[in-house]
Design an enzyme around this catalytic site. Structure first.
Site, PDB file in Angstrom:
ATOM      1  N   CYS A  38       0.819  -1.226   0.000  1.00 29.60           N
ATOM      2  CA  CYS A  38       0.000   0.000   0.000  1.00 29.60           C
ATOM      3  C   CYS A  38       0.845   1.265   0.000  1.00 29.60           C
ATOM      4  CB  CYS A  38      -0.930   0.014   1.201  1.00 29.60           C
ATOM      5  SG  CYS A  38      -2.150  -1.287   1.132  1.00 29.60           S
TER       6      CYS A  38
HETATM    7  N1  CO8 Z   1     -19.227  -9.326  10.032  1.00 25.68           N
HETATM    8  C1  CO8 Z   1     -19.574  -9.466  11.339  1.00 25.68           C
HETATM    9  N2  CO8 Z   1     -18.674  -9.740  12.318  1.00 25.68           N
HETATM   10  C2  CO8 Z   1     -17.385  -9.869  11.940  1.00 25.68           C
HETATM   11  C3  CO8 Z   1     -16.958  -9.727  10.603  1.00 25.68           C
HETATM   12  C4  CO8 Z   1     -17.940  -9.456   9.624  1.00 25.68           C
HETATM   13  N3  CO8 Z   1     -17.628  -9.291   8.323  1.00 25.68           N
HETATM   14  N4  CO8 Z   1     -15.629  -9.905  10.539  1.00 25.68           N
HETATM   15  C5  CO8 Z   1     -15.213 -10.153  11.788  1.00 25.68           C
HETATM   16  N5  CO8 Z   1     -16.275 -10.134  12.653  1.00 25.68           N
HETATM   17  C6  CO8 Z   1     -16.270 -10.368  14.102  1.00 25.68           C
HETATM   18  C7  CO8 Z   1     -15.056 -11.152  14.540  1.00 25.68           C
HETATM   19  O1  CO8 Z   1     -15.263 -12.536  14.436  1.00 25.68           O
HETATM   20  C8  CO8 Z   1     -14.889 -10.703  15.988  1.00 25.68           C
HETATM   21  O2  CO8 Z   1     -15.799 -11.421  16.804  1.00 25.68           O
HETATM   22  P1  CO8 Z   1     -15.430 -11.805  18.323  1.00 25.68           P
HETATM   23  O3  CO8 Z   1     -15.230 -10.485  19.031  1.00 25.68           O
HETATM   24  O4  CO8 Z   1     -16.618 -12.560  18.766  1.00 25.68           O
HETATM   25  O5  CO8 Z   1     -14.162 -12.600  18.225  1.00 25.68           O
HETATM   26  C9  CO8 Z   1     -15.344  -9.243  15.964  1.00 25.68           C
HETATM   27  O6  CO8 Z   1     -16.175  -9.117  14.795  1.00 25.68           O
HETATM   28  C10 CO8 Z   1     -14.186  -8.264  15.880  1.00 25.68           C
HETATM   29  O7  CO8 Z   1     -13.307  -8.685  14.795  1.00 25.68           O
HETATM   30  P2  CO8 Z   1     -11.911  -7.999  14.505  1.00 25.68           P
HETATM   31  O8  CO8 Z   1     -11.122  -7.968  15.782  1.00 25.68           O
HETATM   32  O9  CO8 Z   1     -11.295  -8.658  13.313  1.00 25.68           O
HETATM   33  O10 CO8 Z   1     -12.433  -6.543  14.109  1.00 25.68           O
HETATM   34  P3  CO8 Z   1     -11.681  -5.159  14.117  1.00 25.68           P
HETATM   35  O11 CO8 Z   1     -12.429  -4.212  14.930  1.00 25.68           O
HETATM   36  O12 CO8 Z   1     -10.228  -5.297  14.366  1.00 25.68           O
HETATM   37  O13 CO8 Z   1     -11.871  -4.692  12.580  1.00 25.68           O
HETATM   38  C11 CO8 Z   1     -10.545  -4.556  10.555  1.00 25.68           C
HETATM   39  C12 CO8 Z   1     -11.313  -5.458  11.532  1.00 25.68           C
HETATM   40  C13 CO8 Z   1     -11.577  -3.642   9.900  1.00 25.68           C
HETATM   41  C14 CO8 Z   1      -9.888  -5.429   9.513  1.00 25.68           C
HETATM   42  C15 CO8 Z   1      -9.522  -3.693  11.320  1.00 25.68           C
HETATM   43  O14 CO8 Z   1      -8.775  -4.508  12.220  1.00 25.68           O
HETATM   44  C16 CO8 Z   1      -8.563  -2.969  10.431  1.00 25.68           C
HETATM   45  O15 CO8 Z   1      -8.932  -2.272   9.501  1.00 25.68           O
HETATM   46  N6  CO8 Z   1      -7.257  -3.044  10.711  1.00 25.68           N
HETATM   47  C17 CO8 Z   1      -6.238  -2.379   9.960  1.00 25.68           C
HETATM   48  C18 CO8 Z   1      -5.908  -3.219   8.792  1.00 25.68           C
HETATM   49  C19 CO8 Z   1      -5.021  -2.518   7.804  1.00 25.68           C
HETATM   50  O16 CO8 Z   1      -4.803  -1.347   7.827  1.00 25.68           O
HETATM   51  N7  CO8 Z   1      -4.537  -3.289   6.892  1.00 25.68           N
HETATM   52  C20 CO8 Z   1      -3.754  -2.813   5.832  1.00 25.68           C
HETATM   53  C21 CO8 Z   1      -3.934  -3.821   4.750  1.00 25.68           C
HETATM   54  S1  CO8 Z   1      -3.634  -3.196   3.201  1.00 25.68           S
HETATM   55  C22 CO8 Z   1      -2.032  -3.632   2.704  1.00 25.68           C
HETATM   56  O17 CO8 Z   1      -1.054  -3.088   3.042  1.00 25.68           O
HETATM   57  C23 CO8 Z   1      -1.895  -4.801   1.845  1.00 25.68           C
HETATM   58  C24 CO8 Z   1      -2.038  -4.393   0.441  1.00 25.68           C
HETATM   59  C25 CO8 Z   1      -2.306  -5.554  -0.383  1.00 25.68           C
HETATM   60  C26 CO8 Z   1      -3.477  -5.335  -1.217  1.00 25.68           C
HETATM   61  C27 CO8 Z   1      -4.012  -6.664  -1.626  1.00 25.68           C
HETATM   62  C28 CO8 Z   1      -5.412  -6.565  -2.141  1.00 25.68           C
HETATM   63  C29 CO8 Z   1      -6.218  -7.790  -1.918  1.00 25.68           C
END
Ligand code: CO8
Length: 373
Positions: free
Chosen positions: A156
């Site tokens: 990214c």
């Molecule tokens: N619907 C409902 N519930 C869900 C869902 C869903 N879709 N997904 C997860 N949950 C549940 C989980 O199971 C969990 O339940 P429990 O508490 O019972 O265990 C709860 O919701 C909380 O889950 P998370 O802890 O996973 O949720 P977060 O609050 O952490 O949110 C995010 C998840 C949105 C992914 C967040 O952590 C985030 O955005 N983090 C930063 C990530 C980031 O910046 N990444 C950069 C990636 S980009 C990059 O550099 C790579 C580039 C490559 C590109 C490739 C393209 C494909």
């Protein structure tokens, strides 16, 4: 050293958008089918039932409302759940190049330049359609530019690293002007059957033109006051796709060659890395963070952007100071911060300072400090 500026930007947005509701409907239909097909094994405890996704969770956790994609029909069909792309003949422009060309031509036009004025094309992005010939060389060909082109991938953060390479090339005289093009087809590498990340990415392409300040004529020119890049190894964002997949014995499962991340760990580790980088870079340039008029941040997560800006400013940022495009575009990887720049730079006044900052897998982070002319 020559003074260098960004003199034009361009953006390609795919025609089709997928809302959270549409995406969740496809995912939940897949989940219902999976659970029905595996009811006996689930009851016996040998298969784990899949849990549904929700629109509310997606918006609350990420700030994303929709995303653009190169093929909506395939993405929202529960039997397909990926974009479907027509294979192209070798003499046709590839899809990435087609998207990049739109952004590149717009950046040239905004800078009052033509392809004849540039002699470096960098394709800087996370997801390359093929290893070679370089996407940049194909783009250079269809653009009709001379000089040279090469591909670079710093996930990214690619566009920021691309700007640094372009600035260095123009500074040293190895290029008169350089285009940094970031075409991203993120949906091609996204596992739409994984509830944790099926909502994260979208597709787009951006371009920035870098040229000597002295001769630039574009209406909106930004002097590059400094660039600073940083990398730090982490497996928390990973993609195992590569040319050795065929040779690995036994083969990896298909879902291990797509995007995967530990989102919560990424959030916790990248926020301090990026805010420290920005504070140190501004300090080194003698710029007080609160005098910065705009932060064009990478667009992965709304709370993450707000927290980074808050750490840098020592207070909550306004939406004007750190504009958000991920509600409409989702995470478009390297294109995200440039989309924010492209859409939110025209109102800045001469002398105003802004920071383009991209971060992601690697980990990788880049800061580009700009001053409006
Ligand atoms: N619907 C409902 N519930 C869900 C869902 C869903 N879709 N997904 C997860 N949950 C549940 C989980 O199971 C969990 O339940 P429990 O508490 O019972 O265990 C709860 O919701 C909380 O889950 P998370 O802890 O996973 O949720 P977060 O609050 O952490 O949110 C995010 C998840 C949105 C992914 C967040 O952590 C985030 O955005 N983090 C930063 C990530 C980031 O910046 N990444 C950069 C990636 S980009 C990059 O550099 C790579 C580039 C490559 C590109 C490739 C393209 C494909």
């Amino acid at each position: 050293m020559k003074k260098v500026c960004i003199s034009g930007s361009g953006l390609f947005t795919p025609a089709e958008s997928v809302s959270n509701d549409e995406l969740v409907l496809a995912f939940n239909t897949y989940v219902e089918r999976f659970n029905a097909d595996n009811a006996e094994a689930i009851a016996a405890g040998s298969v784990t039932a899949l849990a549904p996704s929700s629109t509310e969770f997606i918006y609350k956790a990420s700030g994303i409302k929709a995303r653009y994609t190169v093929d909506k029909a395939g993405v929202i069909d529960p039997d397909v759940m990926h974009p479907q792309i027509r294979p192209r003949a070798n003499d046709e422009p590839s899809l990435m190049v087609e998207m990049g060309l739109v952004a590149a031509r717009q950046a040239l036009e905004n800078a009052g330049r033509t392809a004849a004025d540039i002699d470096a094309v960098l394709v800087a992005c996370s997801n390359m359609q093929r290893p070679y010939p370089a996407m940049a060389v194909e783009l250079q060909h269809f653009l009709g530019a001379g000089g040279y082109g090469y591909d670079m991938n710093v996930a990214c953060a690619s566009a920021a690293f691309g700007v640094q390479a372009a600035v260095d090339a123009v500074n040293s005289g190895s290029a008169r002007a350089a285009l940094v093009v970031s075409p991203e087809i993120c949906t091609g590498h996204l596992n739409f059957r994984n509830r944790d990340c099926h909502f994260i990415f979208g597709d787009a392409a951006t371009a920035l033109l870098v040229e000597p300040l002295e001769t630039a004529t574009g209406a909106h020119r930004f002097e590059v006051l400094g660039t600073r890049m940083q990398t730090q190894f982490s497996n928390n964002i990973r993609n195992n796709f590569g040319f050795l997949n065929r040779s690995e014995t036994p083969h990896r499962p298909w879902n291990d060659v797509l995007f995967a991340q530990e989102g919560r760990k990424v959030f916790k580790e990248v926020v301090p890395m990026v805010s420290d980088l920005l504070i140190a870079h501004l300090n080194a340039l003698g710029i007080e963070p609160n005098s910065v008029k705009r932060f064009w941040l990478h667009q992965a997560n709304l709370s993450m952007n707000q927290l980074i800006a808050k750490k840098v400013l020592g207070r909550e940022p306004s939406i004007e100071e750190a504009p958000i495009i991920l509600d409409e575009y989702a995470n478009t990887s390297s294109a995200g911060s440039v989309i924010a720049f492209h859409k939110y730079h025209q109102d800045l006044r001469p002398g105003d300072v802004g920071v383009l900052c991209a971060f992601g897998a690697g980990y990788s982070a880049g800061s580009v400090v700009l001053r409006k002319l």
